[in-house]
Scaffold this motif. Structure first.
Motif, PDB file in Angstrom:
ATOM      1  N   TRP A  48       0.836  -1.205   0.000  1.00 30.43           N
ATOM      2  CA  TRP A  48       0.000   0.000   0.000  1.00 30.43           C
ATOM      3  C   TRP A  48       0.872   1.257   0.000  1.00 30.43           C
ATOM      4  CZ3 TRP A  48      -3.426   1.648   4.813  1.00 30.43           C
ATOM      5  CH2 TRP A  48      -4.239   2.725   4.449  1.00 30.43           C
ATOM      6  N   ALA A 103      -1.454   2.984  -3.278  1.00 32.47           N
ATOM      7  CA  ALA A 103      -2.842   2.668  -3.620  1.00 32.47           C
ATOM      8  C   ALA A 103      -3.229   1.315  -3.057  1.00 32.47           C
ATOM      9  CB  ALA A 103      -3.028   2.653  -5.136  1.00 32.47           C
ATOM     10  N   CYS A 104      -4.457   1.226  -2.541  1.00 33.42           N
ATOM     11  CA  CYS A 104      -5.001  -0.057  -2.129  1.00 33.42           C
ATOM     12  C   CYS A 104      -5.987  -0.504  -3.222  1.00 33.42           C
ATOM     13  CB  CYS A 104      -5.627   0.052  -0.738  1.00 33.42           C
ATOM     14  SG  CYS A 104      -6.591   1.541  -0.467  1.00 33.42           S
ATOM     15  N   PRO A 105      -6.646  -1.642  -3.085  1.00 36.74           N
ATOM     16  CA  PRO A 105      -7.449  -2.163  -4.204  1.00 36.74           C
ATOM     17  C   PRO A 105      -8.482  -1.191  -4.801  1.00 36.74           C
ATOM     18  CG  PRO A 105      -7.054  -3.902  -2.656  1.00 36.74           C
ATOM     19  CD  PRO A 105      -6.498  -2.652  -2.026  1.00 36.74           C
ATOM     20  N   GLY A 106      -9.217  -0.436  -4.001  1.00 34.51           N
ATOM     21  CA  GLY A 106     -10.180   0.505  -4.580  1.00 34.51           C
ATOM     22  C   GLY A 106      -9.496   1.550  -5.468  1.00 34.51           C
ATOM     23  N   MET A 123      -6.691   1.559  -6.869  1.00 31.50           N
ATOM     24  CA  MET A 123      -6.021   1.001  -8.061  1.00 31.50           C
ATOM     25  C   MET A 123      -6.906   1.164  -9.289  1.00 31.50           C
ATOM     26  SD  MET A 123      -4.202  -2.596  -6.824  1.00 31.50           S
ATOM     27  CE  MET A 123      -5.632  -3.465  -7.380  1.00 31.50           C
TER      28      MET A 123
END
Lengths: 185, 137
Positions: free
Chosen positions: B93, B98-101, B103
């Motif tokens: 992160w 960036a985290c999954p959202g 991204m």
């Protein structure tokens, strides 16, 4: 209009993120932006390699729609709902990053030093993005969720596992930002 | 049409995260250097509002669209997987910011190199799936 075009303050956006969680719960689903990665693996046939991917992914189609929406939302926000105002970063942050070789901090959402085409053509640049993606993808599934699943949904519902996961997120984040990034750049 | 509402929620989520600058690599850096309150403010008010919403819905005042109780699935018990997995996630992160959202949202804002990160994240998820039974949980 100016209020919309300028960056929104944290006390407005925090509750709006909670609204996203509330809407999904209202629709009978759960807010979590990492489970779609598992779903996509399943769609691509990962079930042949591991039973973890053997599940009825068709029930997760709604989640892929959220992902598609998020991409469109990113486009709409930058194209139509933004002006050129830079991110209001702490001056110390800007100086620190400059010393590490990051120019123009805050004028873009992500640093060109990592995400531009030039950065991509260098082995180091490419490896950093791949490594980052691998860590996020592996870590989030291992921890059973990401920022939305654990930090927002899990903590809002007062779950201890999520608190432990968020502590883990911060241990990793603090190590990377404070000790590893200065070694890389 | 069944899926339109989810597309709209996603669009709303994407707009909110861009306008809040939560998708900014620099904001994540600043947060982990304790140089700004911004991200803590976002996460803090999101959780506070979320707690309020869930406590009210617990009293049965708010029902789901189908009239059922609002339900948050319980996370499995455990410590190891959350600490180790969480730390690995945190390392990534902070590196890519960036985290999954975000991204996906950043891809929408025109950061096309994010495709590499997303493909790598898919690969990371796949590796977890393969190794799952050999890892401590």
């Amino acid at each position: 209009m100016e209020y919309i075009l300028n960056p929104w303050p944290w006390y407005i956006t925090g509750p709006l993120i909670a609204l996203v969680m509330a809407l999904l719960l209202y629709f009978g689903k759960t807010f979590g932006m990492s489970s779609n990665l598992r779903t996509m693996c399943s769609i691509m046939g990962a079930g042949k390699a591991a039973t973890f991917f053997n599940f009825n992914w068709k029930e997760q189609k709604w989640n892929l729609m959220v992902v598609l929406g998020a991409i469109i939302g990113g486009f709409i926000a930058t194209e139509y709902l933004s002006n050129d105002s830079a991110t209001d970063l702490n001056p110390t942050t800007i100086v620190e990053l400059q010393n590490m070789g990051f120019e123009d901090s805050g004028t873009t959402l992500v640093p060109n030093e990592m995400y531009s085409i030039e950065a991509l053509t260098s082995t180091k640049g490419l490896l950093l993005l791949i490594l980052g993606g691998l860590l996020v993808g592996f870590g989030t599934r291992y921890a059973g969720g990401c920022t939305s699943g654990h930090a927002i949904t899990g903590l809002s519902s007062l779950q201890k596992p999520s608190l432990i996961a968020v502590i883990g997120f911060f241990i990793g984040g603090l190590i990377m930002t404070n000790f590893i990034l200065p070694l890389i750049f | 049409m069944k899926y339109l509402k989810f597309l709209l929620v996603g669009i709303f989520f994407g707009i909110v995260l861009v306008k809040s600058e939560a998708v900014s690599w620099y904001r994540i850096y600043e947060m982990f250097r304790f140089q700004s309150f911004h991200m803590y403010g976002i996460i803090g008010t999101a959780i506070a509002t979320g707690v309020l919403f869930l406590q009210i819905s617990k009293k049965g005042i708010i029902k789901s669209i189908k009239g059922a109780d609002i339900f948050v699935p319980k996370k499995e018990k455990g410590i190891t997987r959350y600490i180790i997995g969480g730390t690995i996630f945190g390392l990534g992160w902070a590196l890519i910011g960036a985290c999954p959202g975000p991204m996906y949202i950043l891809l929408g804002t025109g950061v096309y190199s994010m495709i590499i990160v997303i493909v790598a994240a898919l690969l990371g998820t796949f590796i977890y799936g393969v190794l799952k039974d050999k890892l401590p949980h």
